[in-house]
Scaffold this motif. Sequence first.
Motif, PDB file in Angstrom:
ATOM      1  N   VAL A 220      10.379   3.163  -0.777  1.00 56.30           N
ATOM      2  CA  VAL A 220      11.355   3.677   0.182  1.00 56.30           C
ATOM      3  C   VAL A 220      12.638   2.854   0.167  1.00 56.30           C
ATOM      4  O   VAL A 220      12.655   1.697  -0.262  1.00 56.30           O
ATOM      5  N   SER A 221      13.703   3.468   0.655  1.00 59.41           N
ATOM      6  CA  SER A 221      14.932   2.746   0.967  1.00 59.41           C
ATOM      7  C   SER A 221      14.927   2.377   2.443  1.00 59.41           C
ATOM      8  O   SER A 221      15.249   1.256   2.818  1.00 59.41           O
ATOM      9  N   VAL A 222      14.545   3.353   3.284  1.00 59.59           N
ATOM     10  CA  VAL A 222      14.410   3.148   4.725  1.00 59.59           C
ATOM     11  C   VAL A 222      13.177   3.901   5.187  1.00 59.59           C
ATOM     12  O   VAL A 222      12.909   5.012   4.722  1.00 59.59           O
ATOM     13  N   ALA A 223      12.403   3.302   6.091  1.00 58.28           N
ATOM     14  CA  ALA A 223      11.225   3.974   6.628  1.00 58.28           C
ATOM     15  C   ALA A 223      10.975   3.499   8.052  1.00 58.28           C
ATOM     16  O   ALA A 223      11.270   2.356   8.399  1.00 58.28           O
ATOM     17  N   LYS A 224      10.432   4.387   8.860  1.00 59.61           N
ATOM     18  CA  LYS A 224      10.068   4.041  10.230  1.00 59.61           C
ATOM     19  C   LYS A 224       8.634   3.534  10.230  1.00 59.61           C
ATOM     20  O   LYS A 224       7.737   4.165   9.655  1.00 59.61           O
ATOM     21  N   LEU A 225       8.407   2.385  10.881  1.00 58.62           N
ATOM     22  CA  LEU A 225       7.084   1.753  10.884  1.00 58.62           C
ATOM     23  C   LEU A 225       6.332   2.024  12.175  1.00 58.62           C
ATOM     24  O   LEU A 225       6.932   2.134  13.244  1.00 58.62           O
ATOM     25  N   ALA A 226       5.008   2.073  12.057  1.00 58.90           N
ATOM     26  CA  ALA A 226       4.114   2.174  13.211  1.00 58.90           C
ATOM     27  C   ALA A 226       3.018   1.130  13.055  1.00 58.90           C
ATOM     28  O   ALA A 226       2.830   0.562  11.968  1.00 58.90           O
ATOM     29  N   ALA A 227       2.297   0.865  14.128  1.00 58.52           N
ATOM     30  CA  ALA A 227       1.221  -0.129  14.094  1.00 58.52           C
ATOM     31  C   ALA A 227       0.224   0.202  12.990  1.00 58.52           C
ATOM     32  O   ALA A 227      -0.183   1.360  12.833  1.00 58.52           O
ATOM     33  N   GLY A 228      -0.149  -0.814  12.192  1.00 58.35           N
ATOM     34  CA  GLY A 228      -1.129  -0.628  11.123  1.00 58.35           C
ATOM     35  C   GLY A 228      -0.538  -0.203   9.802  1.00 58.35           C
ATOM     36  O   GLY A 228      -1.235  -0.185   8.784  1.00 58.35           O
ATOM     37  N   ASP A 229       0.760   0.149   9.767  1.00 61.71           N
ATOM     38  CA  ASP A 229       1.395   0.540   8.506  1.00 61.71           C
ATOM     39  C   ASP A 229       1.461  -0.663   7.566  1.00 61.71           C
ATOM     40  O   ASP A 229       1.538  -1.812   8.009  1.00 61.71           O
ATOM     41  N   THR A 230       1.451  -0.384   6.269  1.00 64.74           N
ATOM     42  CA  THR A 230       1.548  -1.454   5.278  1.00 64.74           C
ATOM     43  C   THR A 230       2.930  -1.498   4.659  1.00 64.74           C
ATOM     44  O   THR A 230       3.605  -0.478   4.514  1.00 64.74           O
ATOM     45  N   VAL A 231       3.325  -2.717   4.287  1.00 61.44           N
ATOM     46  CA  VAL A 231       4.592  -2.969   3.610  1.00 61.44           C
ATOM     47  C   VAL A 231       4.276  -3.704   2.310  1.00 61.44           C
ATOM     48  O   VAL A 231       3.620  -4.745   2.332  1.00 61.44           O
ATOM     49  N   GLY A 232       4.735  -3.165   1.187  1.00 62.83           N
ATOM     50  CA  GLY A 232       4.486  -3.787  -0.108  1.00 62.83           C
ATOM     51  C   GLY A 232       5.770  -4.336  -0.699  1.00 62.83           C
ATOM     52  O   GLY A 232       6.771  -3.628  -0.805  1.00 62.83           O
TER      53      GLY A 232
END
Length: 243
Positions: A220-232
């Motif tokens: 992604v370039s931009v993404a909305k995060l929520a609890a439990g989401d992963t970031v690589g």
Amino acid sequence: MADAFLQIVSGARQGLNVPLVPGGQVVIGRKRGDLILDDALVSGRHCRIRGVGGQFVLQDLGSTNGTMVDGRLVREVTLRPGAEVTIGSTRMILYVGEPPASKEEKEQAGHLSELDIAWLLDEELVELQGGGRSADLIGQDLRLPPGFHAEIEVVAGSDQGTRFGFSRGNNTIGRRTGEVPLTDVEVSRHHAVIEVFGRQMIFLRDLGSTNGTYHNGRRVSVAKLAAGDTVGCGKTVMKLVLP
């Protein structure tokens, strides 16, 4: 189909990226296949992953100990971006490149409503230009909303087990720099930033990194995060923890 690969996050071949090609297949096994895993729990020809109609389908090939996807034993399943595949002692995550975004999707990703940022102090408000927010970092000292608590937990990679708490509203992820300093050599010095506007308004933004930023397995370039989401980032996988 967007570019995709499997990243091995634990097991004998940890850190290896296995490319997946449209219309092709990758056979995984202990003795035969495109990806050989030297593990007694892996069958000689264990499973395969095929690119079908813009998606990736995993099929178990009658293995002795089975194939797990997201903690469930499966025979055949279409993999979502970010899916976790477990074969014997090896754990892999599917990463998929960023698909072409429509104009509407780009606008939604880049805009915040006045209500969403109403909690900010006057000097911290984003200067709106034509209804959008600036592409630059939103202030060098964006403050957290009152009573907000969050952490980023490293779940795979060289810093596995480390937790980074949020002390400010804009948290930079970088190689040995920023609020989330990682030792991963594939992470850029200024790789990505997590911007917090409220519990329901947390955004991940790539900062022009060399190897890209992934949200739940999708680049992604931009993404909305929520609890439990992963970031690589690089070979590191992190999870957003909200109490």
